[in-house]
Design an enzyme around this catalytic site. Sequence first.
Site, mmCIF file in Angstrom:
data_model
loop_
_atom_site.group_PDB
_atom_site.id
_atom_site.type_symbol
_atom_site.label_atom_id
_atom_site.label_comp_id
_atom_site.label_asym_id
_atom_site.label_seq_id
_atom_site.Cartn_x
_atom_site.Cartn_y
_atom_site.Cartn_z
ATOM 1 N N GLU A 26 85.922 11.605 66.563
ATOM 2 C CA GLU A 26 84.785 11.079 65.820
ATOM 3 C C GLU A 26 83.513 11.058 66.659
ATOM 4 O O GLU A 26 82.424 11.338 66.155
ATOM 5 C CB GLU A 26 85.099 9.679 65.281
ATOM 6 N N HIS A 47 92.629 0.576 57.800
ATOM 7 C CA HIS A 47 92.301 1.415 56.648
ATOM 8 C C HIS A 47 91.636 0.620 55.542
ATOM 9 O O HIS A 47 91.742 0.958 54.380
ATOM 10 C CB HIS A 47 93.557 2.107 56.114
#
Lengths: 409, 397
Positions: B128, B199
């Site tokens: 990322e 999540h």
Amino acid sequence: MFARAIRAPRALPLRARVPASLSIGSRFVTTDAASSSLSQNVPQSDDEPFQVNLSDESFETYELDPPPYTIEVTKRELKQMYSDMVTVRQMEMAADRLYKEKKIRGFCHLSTGQEAVAVGIEHAITKEDDVITSYRCHGFALMRGGTIRSIIGELLGRREGIAYGKGGSMHMFAKGFYGGNGIVGAQVPVGAGLAFAHKYNGNKNASIILYGDGASNQGQVFEAFNMAKLWGLPALFGCENNKYGMGTSAARSSALTEYYKRGQYIPGLKINGMDVLAVKAAVKYGKEWTAADKGPLVLEYVTYRYGGHSMSDPGTTYRTREEIQRMRSTNDPIAGLKQKILDWQVTTEDELKKLDKEARNHVAEEVAAAEAMAFPEAKSSILFEDIYVKGSEPLSIRGRTTDEDYFFN
Amino acid sequence: MSSPALRSWRRALALPRAAFLSAARSYSTHPPNARFNVPIDYGSTPLLKHTSQDALRNPELPEDIRNGPTKKMNLFQSIGDALSIALATDDSVLIFGEDVAFGGVFRCTMKLAETYGTDRVFNTPLNEGAIVGFGVGLAASGMRPVAEIQFADYVFPAFDQIVNEAAKYRYRDGANGRSAGSLTIRMPCGGVGHGALYHSQSPEALFTHVPGLRVVTPRSPLQAKGLLLSAIRSNDPVIFMEPKILYRAAVEQVPVGPYELPLSKAEVVKEGKDLTILSYGQPIYNCQQAIQRAEEDLGVSIELIDLRTIYPWDKETVLNSVRKTGRIIVVHEAMVNAGVGAEVAATIQEDPETFVRLEAPVTRVAGWSINNPLVFEKFSIPDVTRVYDSIREVLDY
């Protein structure tokens, strides 16, 4: 400029680009799970050690002399390894079933096919060593001393789960086991910290750090490599290369797919991760290496996952069914060890069947116990448990109906 | 990490109606006699434009769009539509991220690689930090990159690049005049019921502390298309946070042609005179449901505002509303401490004209200050009862 790396439309099976035999064969280490051989007769006693020769293709080295290609085992240990792998697989299959029954919700990543890595490592280390791994952690949690019921209970979100049912699949911890980590690659520098603590405390233990081929490209992996080498930490970095980071094959995500060379200035060792004996031999060697204060190693366990990345991935859109079938039928770690055990007459087929049955029954009992566990109670002390700063907790919690309303104090 | 969790999300987001009719009382079902926390009926909520006329009535749409056709889309389709328009109308637009060439785990980038080529829509490795850093470089050299972070929970390795590079580029580049302003970073956020620690987070407040960024969250497919096109074409770096539970659940008529909706402009979704509720993203549906019940039960009139751009935010619309109603509740999923609600509350009490009009303390209904637990997500993020409860408390003050 990216064309070569990415011009592989999903519809095009991997096989169409690379001949099937080559895609496995291009990894020079064998993935034959039954490649070791005997150099002497197997003793009568369960506990008398004897030598086993590993295949010449068990290892590939980088700036490192290979580990000895012989390993000392006992009959008892071989049977234990077999039993452990069968238990891990049975547990994963139980989780698969529970997920499909919608009893497990959220995320669930299974390690079916990769059992030899978790089991081989455990048989090479002590409870004083540390293991830290990625989200595919059920097998490791079990091998490190977690019980099946606490692991399945965690997946089911039950209070008696290994993390009180608050974490689920990716978040499991035990003594000497620092998790399960849901963020790709985040565990690697944490593992370097664990290794530093061993060095600082002057004990001879090692920190076994696992991550996947996908995670190998995270920057923090390289940051951890540098610190580990700079400070000579007893860290055994280990890439579990199962060939696919989610749905992307290693070659399409990594400029250098020889992950054991990724440490550059750290010696590397590539290992047949389908052969539990090769894994054990390599990690044992790694432990001796770190105990001799030689610093870190970068290991690569060449392995294969039979299932998809997670429960929602069928695992067949980015690789062929034939590839999976071939690995299952010819390279299975459990079948491989079983064949050796029978060839070497360590025990009989009936005895192994008995072990299978015991493992199956044990898993079934534990799963039943996990299913009987209670959910965490919906009360403030549990919702705010292990939260340092108090103050935002509610005075009451509304239930779904008024009879479920809950007032604190 | 994470998951190409396609099918499980599809299941999670589809909200099977049969589930709450079943008599079994497990954690994932709703009892048949629940008054408040019944599943949101996205098929009938007034927040979604169920007819073409309804969609085209939006005064923010340009004239030609208001006379054009609409198409039924869910959130991931409308985002895909916006991305497709951006790619088609501007050669400097590039889309990249983990698995985007395959359509992405939530299907937002479906068919884009096939249509626009794999040199414009491509997969990155799992890193990322480099995804965003790479985007900053592209933006600085004049491209218009759209980076995808697979889940908002994974953005943290990229935090340095966002805060220290993307947000500060224009300021530090001085007379050279370059910036990372053309960068848009998309990420799915929010809870879906069982995402646990990594999540289900909503980290928007962290980005609102960084001058130089814009932070945007759409509430519906129509909004998402216009806001995303504005975000991509905006010359400031934009963090675009998509409530992932809405990807499949929220379906409405979306104009087919290209249109932009204004950034940093809140929208009064429903007018009212006794109380203002300010929210954004998915919780706005819970607010709507609570408002409907409260108006029926208490005979009051409540104003609902969608903040849309969380930073820099539309103070004028919010302050005007509070001056009118004298009461405000801010609702968000992210935890209450140092959240968006805190900033709104402080702004309201700092404004003398609004402060003197307050009839009740500014109230926040938000996630508790805890990590997201696996089976307890329901208890942490605001639900209809908590909003309803606060409405009563604020009105009774």
